[in-house]
Motif scaffolding. Structure first.
Motif, short mmCIF file in Angstrom:
data_model
loop_
_atom_site.label_atom_id
_atom_site.label_comp_id
_atom_site.label_asym_id
_atom_site.label_seq_id
_atom_site.Cartn_x
_atom_site.Cartn_y
_atom_site.Cartn_z
N SER A 19 9.18 -6.25 -11.21
CA SER A 19 8.86 -5.02 -10.49
C SER A 19 7.52 -5.16 -9.77
CB SER A 19 8.79 -3.83 -11.44
OG SER A 19 9.96 -3.76 -12.20
N ILE A 20 6.52 -5.68 -10.48
CA ILE A 20 5.20 -5.85 -9.83
C ILE A 20 5.32 -6.81 -8.66
CG2 ILE A 20 2.82 -6.60 -10.16
CD1 ILE A 20 3.05 -5.76 -13.08
N TRP A 21 6.09 -7.89 -8.86
CA TRP A 21 6.29 -8.84 -7.76
C TRP A 21 6.87 -8.14 -6.54
CZ3 TRP A 21 8.80 -13.82 -10.30
CH2 TRP A 21 7.79 -14.51 -11.01
N ILE A 22 7.89 -7.32 -6.78
CA ILE A 22 8.52 -6.66 -5.64
C ILE A 22 7.56 -5.68 -4.98
CG2 ILE A 22 10.32 -4.97 -5.05
CD1 ILE A 22 12.18 -6.59 -6.89
N VAL A 23 6.74 -5.01 -5.79
CA VAL A 23 5.74 -4.10 -5.21
C VAL A 23 4.78 -4.90 -4.32
CG1 VAL A 23 3.76 -2.64 -5.74
CG2 VAL A 23 5.89 -2.37 -7.00
N ILE A 24 4.35 -6.07 -4.82
CA ILE A 24 3.47 -6.91 -4.00
C ILE A 24 4.18 -7.31 -2.70
CG2 ILE A 24 2.32 -9.16 -3.85
CD1 ILE A 24 1.81 -8.98 -6.86
N GLY A 25 5.47 -7.65 -2.84
CA GLY A 25 6.26 -7.99 -1.64
C GLY A 25 6.30 -6.85 -0.65
N VAL A 26 6.55 -5.63 -1.15
CA VAL A 26 6.61 -4.46 -0.26
C VAL A 26 5.25 -4.26 0.41
CG1 VAL A 26 6.88 -1.97 -0.19
CG2 VAL A 26 8.44 -3.34 -1.56
N LEU A 27 4.19 -4.41 -0.36
CA LEU A 27 2.86 -4.22 0.23
C LEU A 27 2.55 -5.30 1.27
CD1 LEU A 27 0.79 -3.23 -2.91
CD2 LEU A 27 1.59 -1.76 -1.06
N THR A 28 3.06 -6.50 1.02
CA THR A 28 2.86 -7.58 1.99
C THR A 28 3.57 -7.26 3.30
OG1 THR A 28 2.79 -9.14 0.16
CG2 THR A 28 3.07 -10.05 2.36
N GLY A 29 4.87 -6.98 3.18
CA GLY A 29 5.63 -6.62 4.38
C GLY A 29 5.10 -5.35 5.01
N GLY A 30 4.70 -4.42 4.16
CA GLY A 30 4.18 -3.15 4.65
C GLY A 30 2.93 -3.35 5.48
N TYR A 81 -5.15 -7.22 4.73
CA TYR A 81 -4.83 -5.81 4.54
C TYR A 81 -5.72 -4.88 5.34
CZ TYR A 81 -1.40 -6.83 1.00
OH TYR A 81 -0.29 -7.27 0.39
N ILE A 82 -6.96 -5.28 5.58
CA ILE A 82 -7.91 -4.36 6.22
C ILE A 82 -7.82 -4.42 7.75
CG2 ILE A 82 -10.37 -3.86 6.55
CD1 ILE A 82 -10.77 -4.76 3.63
N THR A 83 -7.57 -5.64 8.30
CA THR A 83 -7.62 -5.80 9.76
C THR A 83 -6.91 -4.70 10.56
OG1 THR A 83 -7.81 -8.17 9.45
CG2 THR A 83 -7.19 -7.43 11.64
N PRO A 84 -5.64 -4.35 10.24
CA PRO A 84 -5.00 -3.36 11.10
C PRO A 84 -5.66 -1.98 11.05
CG PRO A 84 -3.47 -4.21 9.44
CD PRO A 84 -4.78 -4.86 9.19
N TRP A 85 -6.53 -1.76 10.08
CA TRP A 85 -7.12 -0.42 9.95
C TRP A 85 -8.46 -0.32 10.66
CZ3 TRP A 85 -4.08 3.33 8.12
CH2 TRP A 85 -2.92 2.91 7.46
N ILE A 86 -8.94 -1.45 11.19
CA ILE A 86 -10.21 -1.39 11.93
C ILE A 86 -9.97 -0.72 13.28
CG2 ILE A 86 -12.11 -2.77 12.88
CD1 ILE A 86 -11.29 -4.98 10.91
N ARG A 87 -10.85 0.24 13.59
CA ARG A 87 -10.70 0.97 14.86
C ARG A 87 -11.60 0.37 15.92
NH1 ARG A 87 -6.00 3.17 14.65
NH2 ARG A 87 -5.77 1.47 13.19
N TRP A 88 -11.25 0.55 17.18
CA TRP A 88 -11.99 -0.01 18.30
C TRP A 88 -11.76 0.90 19.50
CZ3 TRP A 88 -15.22 -4.14 18.02
CH2 TRP A 88 -15.70 -4.64 19.22
#
Lengths: 289, 486
Positions: free
Chosen positions: B167-178, B54-61
Motif C-alpha cells: 500500500s505504501i509503495w502504491i501511495v509513493i507511486g501515485v505521488l510520483t505520477g501525481g 516535488y517542489i519545482t512545479p510549485w515555484i511561481r514566476w
C-alpha cells in the motif's frame, strides 16, 4: 529421434535432437514474458471478435456488441465538428456578409471553413488555387462577370449561373454562325475589331467593318465600349483577362458557336453557413470588390 | 573462535556471473542496511533530488498578464516551454538538442572521473528503489527479519505486513505520477481538478501509468531495470579508464581471504575476513570482490559495510574504497589516492561542455523576440489583373515573443511602382500597420501588384521589411516576385 531428451554439454540446455554436420540445435525455451504476451494477444483477439466487427459473412459481417463502425464513427466526428462550430455558424448566417470582416475571429473561421469547402466542392473546375482554366473563371483576379462584392459572389454560389435553379442568373452568348445570324466574313471582322481594342491590328478595313457588326449585334450586352455588362454576365473585351483565351481562333469559335457555361446552384447541396464561408473565402483571394 | 565482533553472513551474491543461469526465476535480493558516510550521502542526495522533483512545479514566476505564472511548465496545448526566464516556442526545439548534448557529455565526464556516480546516487531508478527498500525495511524489518518472514507460513501478521508495504509503495507511486503531471499544467489548478474529478483524462492516465511503472520498477523489478533494461551499463565500459575512480576491492591487500580469529596474526594472509558484509548490503546482488562488473552501480554501500568491519577488527579502513584501477594491485593499506583529474579525455569532455554551453547561453541571451516568415503563394504563382499588371500573394507570419502587444509596420522594398496591401487591412496607399497580440503568432495575407512592364524578368528579388513601431526592431525577409515570361 531418440526418446531420451539429450542435454547439450556446453550450455546444459536440452537439444531438439536435430543434428547437422555435428552442430546440434538447442531447444531453448521461449522467454516467459514473450509467451504470456502471445497468450495475451490471443485472448485479446477473441474478445475483439466478440465486441467489434470482425468476421465476414456472405452478404455482411458480424457486427460486434459495441456496435462500432468506421462509417458511423466518421459521421459522429463530422456531427461533433459541426456542433462544436454551431455558435460561429449561427453568427455567420445571421450577420451581413460585409460585416463579418469586422469580427476577426469569425472572419478567420469563415476563411478556414471556406478554404476547405472550396477544396472539396469548387477546386474540380476552378482549380485548387482558384486559378481557373479556359472556360472556368480565375477567382483571384479583379475581373468579375457577375459582380465581385461579397454579396454578388454569395448569390452566384447560391443560385449558380445558367443552372437549373429558378433564381439563377442567365446570360446567353448566341451562336452567330450556327444560327445563321452572321456570315463568316462578318464574324471575322467582328473578331478583328474586338482584338483591336487591346492590341494593334494590321487589317484596319476589317476592323472598321467589324465595329459596325459589333455595334449592331454585340453592344446590346457587351456595351458600346465593349466594357462588358454584369446584368448579362457579358465579359469586358478590352482588358487583359480572357475567359476562353486571347487567340483569334478562340474568339472566332466563341462568336460562331456561342458559349453557355454553367455554374451549378449550391443552395440545395451546401448549408447556408458553408456558402457564406465560400463567398468570404473567394472574396479574400485578392480580387474582391 | 571466529572474530566475535563481526557477524559472518551466509549470503549468496545472486547476480554473480556463475550464479546466474539463464531462464532461472529471479531470486529476490534482500539488502542489509548499511551505516556510514556513503549511506548518509545517499540519504542527502535522495532528499535533495526528491525535493527538486516535488517542489519545482510549485515555484511561481511572474510573466505578466499573458503568460502563466509557473516557473517550469511544458504547455503542450499552447505549445510553449517555460523555464524560469526562458520561454521556448516549438520551432526552437533545437535548444532541447543542446540540452541533451550537455546532459550526455556531463554524464561522460562524470563517468570518466567517478565511474557510475550517476547510477549510484542520482538516477531516479536508484533513488526510488532506495526509497522502496527503506519502506520495506520499516515495515518488515532488516534483511534477517525479511528472510524469516519470506519463509514464514501465511498468517494474519504476515499478510498485514505485506499489505501495508505494498500500500505504501502504491501511495509513493501515485505521488510520483501525481507530481509528474504538474509539470504540464498549472499546478494549483490541476491539483484541485484532480481531486474534484474535473482534470483531463490524460492527467489521470498519466498518473496511473507512472504509478504502475514506479511500483513495478521500484518495488518489484529493482536491479533488473539496471542490468537488463538500461543501456548505460553497456556504454560505461567505453567511458571508464585506468584513472577512473570506481568502487574497488583492494585484492592485493585482501587476499588470500579467510575467517580470522581474534588475536591471530595477519601475516601471510589478506585482510579480508570473508564476513560477506559487502555482499549482504549490495542492492545489486553481486560480490564486489570479483572486481568491477556490469551490474555494479557504484552505490558505495559495500564501502560503508567493509569500513565498519575494519573498524571492529582494528585494521585500517579502505579494503573496499573508491580507487583507480591501479589501486587494486597496491597492497599498502596507507595508500594515498593519486587522482589525475586532468586527462586528455576529461579535457575533451570539458571543452565540448564549455563550447556547447557557451553557444547555448549566447543564443539564449541574444534570442530574437520577433520572428517573421514570408511564404509566397505557389498556387497560383501570379495573377494577371484586368489592367495587365501582375499580382503576387504572400502569407506573412509575425511571431511576437514578448508578453506585450506590439505594432508593426510592413513594407515592401525592391519593386518599381508596386502597390502592396494586406487583405482586410488598411486601404491601399496607407501604411500597412498591424497589431500582434502578446506572446502570439499572427498571420497576414499580403498582396503586391506591379505593372508588367516594370518587371525585369520572370523573377524579381524583393524584401519584406517588418519594423516594430516602438523599439524599431526590424526583420528583413528576402522573397521574390514572379511574373510571366518576358
Amino acid at each position: 529421434m531418440s526418446d531420451k531428451v539429450e542435454k547439450d554439454e556446453v550450455s546444459g540446455t536440452d537439444t531438439t535432437g536435430h543434428e547437422w554436420d555435428g552442430i546440434k540445435e538447442l531447444d531453448t525455451p521461449m522467454p516467459r514474458w514473450w509467451l504470456w504476451t502471445m497468450y495475451g494477444t490471443i485472448i485479446w483477439a477473441i474478445g475483439y471478435w466478440i465486441v467489434m466487427p470482425a468476421w465476414p459473412l456472405i452478404s455482411s459481417h458480424t457486427a460486434g456488441f459495441l456496435g462500432y463502425s468506421s462509417r458511423g464513427s466518421l459521421e459522429q466526428e463530422l456531427a461533433d465538428a459541426t456542433a462544436a462550430h454551431a455558435e460561429d455558424r449561427n453568427a455567420l448566417v445571421t450577420m451581413e456578409l460585409s460585416a463579418v470582416k469586422n469580427n476577426s475571429q469569425l472572419y478567420q473561421f469563415a476563411l478556414r471553413g471556406g478554404k476547405s469547402a472550396f477544396a472539396v466542392n469548387c477546386s474540380q473546375c476552378h482549380g485548387s488555387g482558384a486559378q481557373g482554366a479556359p472556360g472556368f473563371p480565375n477567382l483571384n483576379d479583379d475581373d468579375w462577370l457577375w459582380g465581385g462584392d461579397v454579396d454578388a459572389i454569395y448569390e452566384t454560389i447560391k443560385y449558380g449561373i445558367r443552372s437549373d435553379h429558378d433564381d439563377t442568373r442567365i446570360g446567353e452568348m448566341p451562336a452567330f454562325l450556327t444560327d445563321e445570324m452572321l456570315t463568316k466574313e462578318q464574324i471575322n471582322d467582328a473578331a478583328e475589331y474586338i482584338l483591336s481594342l487591346s492590341e494593334k491590328r494590321e487589317d484596319m478595313a476589317a476592323v472598321d467593318r467589324g465595329q459596325d457588326v459589333f455595334m449592331e449585334n454585340c453592344a446590346a450586352c457587351h456595351g458600346d465600349k465593349a466594357k462588358g455588362g454584369r446584368d448579362f454576365g457579358a465579359p469586358n473585351l478590352t482588358d487583359a483577362i480572357w475567359f476562353y483565351g486571347k487567340d483569334k481562333d478562340v474568339i472566332l469559335r466563341t462568336i460562331s458557336r456561342g458559349r453557355n457555361n454553367v455554374m451549378p446552384a449550391w443552395v440545395d447541396r451546401l448549408d447556408d453557413a458553408t456558402i457564406r464561408q465560400l463567398a468570404l473565402y473567394v472574396h479574400s483571394l485578392g480580387g474582391g470588390e | 573462535m571466529v572474530n566475535s565482533s563481526v557477524e559472518n553472513i551466509d549470503v549468496r551474491p545472486v547476480n554473480k556471473k556463475e550464479n546466474r543461469a539463464l531462464f532461472e526465476k529471479r531470486e529476490k535480493i534482500q539488502p542489509k542496511k548499511a551505516r556510514g558516510n556513503f549511506r548518509r550521502l545517499k540519504w542527502i542526495i535522495m532528499g535533495v533530488t526528491l525535493a527538486i522533483y516535488y517542489i519545482t512545479p510549485w515555484i511561481r514566476w511572474d510573466r505578466g498578464e499573458s503568460g502563466p505564472d509557473q516557473a517550469v511548465l511544458v504547455d503542450l496545448a499552447r505549445e510553449r516551454f517555460y523555464f524560469f526566464f526562458i520561454e521556448l516556442w516549438p520551432q526552437e526545439v533545437y535548444y532541447i538538442t543542446g540540452l541533451l548534448i550537455l546532459a550526455a557529455i556531463s554524464l561522460f565526464l562524470v563517468t570518466s572521473l567517478f565511474g557510475r556516480a550517476w547510477c549510484g546516487y542520482s538516477c531516479p531508478q536508484t533513488v526510488w528503489t532506495d526509497l522502496f527498500i527503506f519502506v520495506e525495511r520499516m515495515v518488515e524489518g532488516d534483511r534477517n527479519a525479511r528472510l524469516k518472514l519470506d519463509k514464514a507460513p501465511t498468517s494474519v501478521s504476515k499478510f498485514g505486513k505485506r499489505l501495508l508495504k505494498h500500500s505504501i509503495w502504491i501511495v509513493i507511486g501515485v505521488l510520483t505520477g501525481g507530481a509528474w503531471v504538474f509539470y504540464f499544467a498549472d499546478a494549483p489548478t490541476l491539483l484541485r481538478e484532480l481531486f474534484t474529478f474535473e482534470a483531463p483524462v490524460i492527467a489521470y492516465s498519466s498518473v496511473a501509468v507512472l504509478t504502475a511503472t514506479t511500483y513495478v520498477f521500484g518495488g518489484l523489478m529493482r536491479e533488473q531495470v539496471c542490468t537488463y533494461m538500461c543501456p548505460w551499463p553497456r556504454i560505461q565500459g567505453a567511458m571508464v579508464d585506468e584513472d577512473t575512480l570506481t568502487v574497488t576491492y583492494h585484492s592485493a591487500r585482501g587476499e588470500p581471504r579467510g575467517p580470522h580469529k581474534k588475536g591471530e596474526s595477519w601475516t601471510d594472509r589478506g585482510h579480508c575476513i570473508d564476513c560477506n558484509q559487502c555482499v549482504a548490503v549490495c542492492p545489486m546482488g553481486i560480490d564486489i570482490r570479483d572486481g568491477l562488473q556490469l551490474e555494479c552501480i557504484t552505490c558505495a554501500l559495500c564501502i560503508d559495510a567493509c569500513n565498519d568491519v575494519m573498524d571492529k577488527i582494528d585494521l585500517p579502513r579502505g579494503l573496499i574504497g573508491y580507487d583507480t584501477h591501479a589501486g587494486q594491485f597496491d597492497s599498502n593499506p596507507e595508500r594515498k589516492l593519486d587522482i589525475r583529474f586532468i586527462r586528455p579525455r576529461t579535457i575533451a569532455y570539458g571543452l565540448i561542455l564549455a563550447l556547447v554551453g557557451a553557444v547555448m547561453l549566447f543564443t539564449l541571451l541574444n534570442r530574437s523576440v520577433l520572428d517573421v516568415n514570408v511564404i509566397r503563394d505557389r498556387n497560383p504563382l501570379f495573377v494577371t489583373l484586368s489592367d495587365g499588371s501582375i499580382r503576387n500573394g504572400y502569407t506573412v507570419k509575425i511571431l511576437n515573443k514578448i508578453h506585450e502587444t506590439r505594432q508593426f509596420q510592413i513594407e515592401v522594398v525592391g519593386l518599381k511602382n508596386a502597390q502592396a496591401w494586406i487583405e482586410s487591412g488598411p486601404p491601399i496607399g496607407l501604411p500597412m500597420i498591424v497589431t500582434v497580440p502578446a506572446d502570439a503568432l499572427s498571420s497576414y495575407k499580403l498582396f503586391i501588384s506591379a505593372p508588367a512592364q516594370n518587371l525585369p524578368g520572370k523573377t524579381s528579388d524583393i524584401d519584406v521589411v517588418v519594423t516594430d513601431f516602438k523599439s524599431n526592431e526590424r526583420d528583413i525577409q528576402e522573397t521574390s516576385f514572379k511574373g510571366p515570361e518576358k
